[in-house]
Design a protein around this motif. Sequence first.
Motif, mmCIF file in Angstrom:
data_model
loop_
_atom_site.group_PDB
_atom_site.id
_atom_site.type_symbol
_atom_site.label_atom_id
_atom_site.label_comp_id
_atom_site.label_asym_id
_atom_site.label_seq_id
_atom_site.Cartn_x
_atom_site.Cartn_y
_atom_site.Cartn_z
ATOM 1 N N GLY A 1 86.953 11.919 -29.693
ATOM 2 C CA GLY A 1 87.469 12.228 -31.020
ATOM 3 C C GLY A 1 88.805 11.600 -31.350
ATOM 4 O O GLY A 1 89.351 11.841 -32.421
ATOM 5 N N VAL A 2 89.363 10.793 -30.444
ATOM 6 C CA VAL A 2 90.658 10.162 -30.689
ATOM 7 C C VAL A 2 90.460 8.660 -30.801
ATOM 8 O O VAL A 2 89.939 8.019 -29.883
ATOM 9 C CB VAL A 2 91.667 10.468 -29.559
ATOM 10 C CG1 VAL A 2 92.980 9.752 -29.807
ATOM 11 C CG2 VAL A 2 91.882 11.962 -29.413
ATOM 12 N N GLU A 3 90.861 8.105 -31.920
ATOM 13 C CA GLU A 3 90.848 6.658 -32.134
ATOM 14 C C GLU A 3 92.289 6.194 -32.240
ATOM 15 O O GLU A 3 93.014 6.607 -33.140
ATOM 16 C CB GLU A 3 90.095 6.307 -33.431
ATOM 17 C CG GLU A 3 88.618 6.610 -33.392
ATOM 18 C CD GLU A 3 87.842 5.652 -32.505
ATOM 19 O OE1 GLU A 3 88.242 4.471 -32.403
ATOM 20 O OE2 GLU A 3 86.858 6.093 -31.905
ATOM 21 N N TRP A 4 92.737 5.358 -31.325
ATOM 22 C CA TRP A 4 94.098 4.842 -31.376
ATOM 23 C C TRP A 4 94.129 3.727 -32.420
ATOM 24 O O TRP A 4 93.275 2.847 -32.426
ATOM 25 C CB TRP A 4 94.534 4.308 -30.013
ATOM 26 C CG TRP A 4 94.282 5.257 -28.880
ATOM 27 C CD1 TRP A 4 93.402 5.077 -27.861
ATOM 28 C CD2 TRP A 4 94.886 6.525 -28.649
ATOM 29 N NE1 TRP A 4 93.429 6.155 -27.009
ATOM 30 C CE2 TRP A 4 94.331 7.061 -27.468
ATOM 31 C CE3 TRP A 4 95.849 7.272 -29.317
ATOM 32 C CZ2 TRP A 4 94.716 8.290 -26.949
ATOM 33 C CZ3 TRP A 4 96.219 8.507 -28.798
ATOM 34 C CH2 TRP A 4 95.665 9.001 -27.624
ATOM 35 N N PRO A 5 95.113 3.726 -33.329
ATOM 36 C CA PRO A 5 95.119 2.737 -34.410
ATOM 37 C C PRO A 5 95.499 1.322 -33.987
ATOM 38 O O PRO A 5 95.264 0.377 -34.732
ATOM 39 C CB PRO A 5 96.135 3.291 -35.403
ATOM 40 C CG PRO A 5 97.000 4.214 -34.624
ATOM 41 C CD PRO A 5 96.144 4.737 -33.500
ATOM 42 N N TYR A 6 96.085 1.149 -32.798
ATOM 43 C CA TYR A 6 96.557 -0.172 -32.366
ATOM 44 C C TYR A 6 96.040 -0.524 -30.984
ATOM 45 O O TYR A 6 95.765 0.348 -30.174
ATOM 46 C CB TYR A 6 98.090 -0.222 -32.315
ATOM 47 C CG TYR A 6 98.750 0.077 -33.629
ATOM 48 C CD1 TYR A 6 98.794 -0.881 -34.628
ATOM 49 C CD2 TYR A 6 99.321 1.320 -33.877
ATOM 50 C CE1 TYR A 6 99.400 -0.607 -35.851
ATOM 51 C CE2 TYR A 6 99.926 1.600 -35.080
ATOM 52 C CZ TYR A 6 99.960 0.632 -36.068
ATOM 53 O OH TYR A 6 100.545 0.906 -37.273
ATOM 54 N N GLN A 7 95.986 -1.798 -30.716
ATOM 55 C CA GLN A 7 95.789 -2.293 -29.360
ATOM 56 C C GLN A 7 97.167 -2.333 -28.706
ATOM 57 O O GLN A 7 98.178 -2.554 -29.380
ATOM 58 C CB GLN A 7 95.173 -3.695 -29.380
ATOM 59 C CG GLN A 7 93.755 -3.722 -29.895
ATOM 60 C CD GLN A 7 92.830 -2.927 -28.988
ATOM 61 O OE1 GLN A 7 92.867 -3.049 -27.757
ATOM 62 N NE2 GLN A 7 92.004 -2.076 -29.586
ATOM 63 N N PRO A 8 97.250 -2.143 -27.387
ATOM 64 C CA PRO A 8 98.563 -2.117 -26.748
ATOM 65 C C PRO A 8 99.435 -3.346 -27.046
ATOM 66 O O PRO A 8 100.639 -3.208 -27.256
ATOM 67 C CB PRO A 8 98.229 -2.023 -25.259
ATOM 68 C CG PRO A 8 96.929 -1.289 -25.248
ATOM 69 C CD PRO A 8 96.179 -1.804 -26.452
ATOM 70 N N ALA A 9 98.863 -4.520 -27.107
ATOM 71 C CA ALA A 9 99.654 -5.730 -27.352
ATOM 72 C C ALA A 9 100.259 -5.763 -28.749
ATOM 73 O O ALA A 9 101.267 -6.435 -28.980
ATOM 74 C CB ALA A 9 98.797 -6.968 -27.132
ATOM 75 N N ASP A 10 99.669 -5.010 -29.697
ATOM 76 C CA ASP A 10 100.125 -5.005 -31.084
ATOM 77 C C ASP A 10 100.840 -3.722 -31.491
ATOM 78 O O ASP A 10 101.257 -3.586 -32.632
ATOM 79 C CB ASP A 10 98.934 -5.208 -32.025
ATOM 80 C CG ASP A 10 98.188 -6.486 -31.731
ATOM 81 O OD1 ASP A 10 98.849 -7.514 -31.468
ATOM 82 O OD2 ASP A 10 96.951 -6.470 -31.756
ATOM 83 N N CYS A 11 100.981 -2.786 -30.578
ATOM 84 C CA CYS A 11 101.509 -1.466 -30.913
ATOM 85 C C CYS A 11 103.029 -1.504 -31.082
ATOM 86 O O CYS A 11 103.755 -2.060 -30.254
ATOM 87 C CB CYS A 11 101.132 -0.463 -29.826
ATOM 88 S SG CYS A 11 101.572 1.236 -30.251
ATOM 89 N N THR A 12 103.488 -0.889 -32.167
ATOM 90 C CA THR A 12 104.930 -0.770 -32.414
ATOM 91 C C THR A 12 105.372 0.690 -32.462
ATOM 92 O O THR A 12 106.528 0.971 -32.746
ATOM 93 C CB THR A 12 105.300 -1.457 -33.739
ATOM 94 O OG1 THR A 12 104.569 -0.846 -34.802
ATOM 95 C CG2 THR A 12 105.004 -2.947 -33.702
ATOM 96 N N VAL A 13 104.457 1.609 -32.174
ATOM 97 C CA VAL A 13 104.762 3.041 -32.207
ATOM 98 C C VAL A 13 105.666 3.383 -31.020
ATOM 99 O O VAL A 13 105.455 2.910 -29.906
ATOM 100 C CB VAL A 13 103.461 3.870 -32.168
ATOM 101 C CG1 VAL A 13 103.754 5.348 -32.097
ATOM 102 C CG2 VAL A 13 102.611 3.550 -33.387
ATOM 103 N N THR A 14 106.657 4.197 -31.255
ATOM 104 C CA THR A 14 107.604 4.568 -30.196
ATOM 105 C C THR A 14 107.546 6.051 -29.846
ATOM 106 O O THR A 14 108.419 6.545 -29.143
ATOM 107 C CB THR A 14 109.046 4.203 -30.603
ATOM 108 O OG1 THR A 14 109.367 4.887 -31.810
ATOM 109 C CG2 THR A 14 109.211 2.702 -30.782
ATOM 110 N N GLU A 15 106.528 6.756 -30.327
ATOM 111 C CA GLU A 15 106.401 8.184 -30.048
ATOM 112 C C GLU A 15 105.078 8.451 -29.353
ATOM 113 O O GLU A 15 104.126 7.685 -29.470
ATOM 114 C CB GLU A 15 106.495 8.981 -31.338
ATOM 115 C CG GLU A 15 107.849 8.835 -31.999
ATOM 116 C CD GLU A 15 108.019 9.743 -33.194
ATOM 117 O OE1 GLU A 15 107.238 10.697 -33.339
ATOM 118 O OE2 GLU A 15 108.941 9.508 -33.968
#
Length: 75
Positions: free
Chosen positions: A41-55
Amino acid sequence: MSYQINELPDLSPLGGHWTLTTSPDDAYDDVPEYGLAHLPGVEWPYQPADCTVTEGTWYLDGTLLLCDGCGVDGT
């Protein structure tokens, strides 16, 4: 840093599992491996190489921190 899947926390209480992924680290000219969580049920919005989330969000009674953007292990 590189992981082995058996070194990562057990995700079975959450119904999940791990895969390993890489993400270039330009600061150190390296391509480290990270644990990538797959939770039902969890879809992460980014791939690790493109992720800018810091939380992140704590799971497993506060023993596992997963990035809210890509699901990599942050603990």
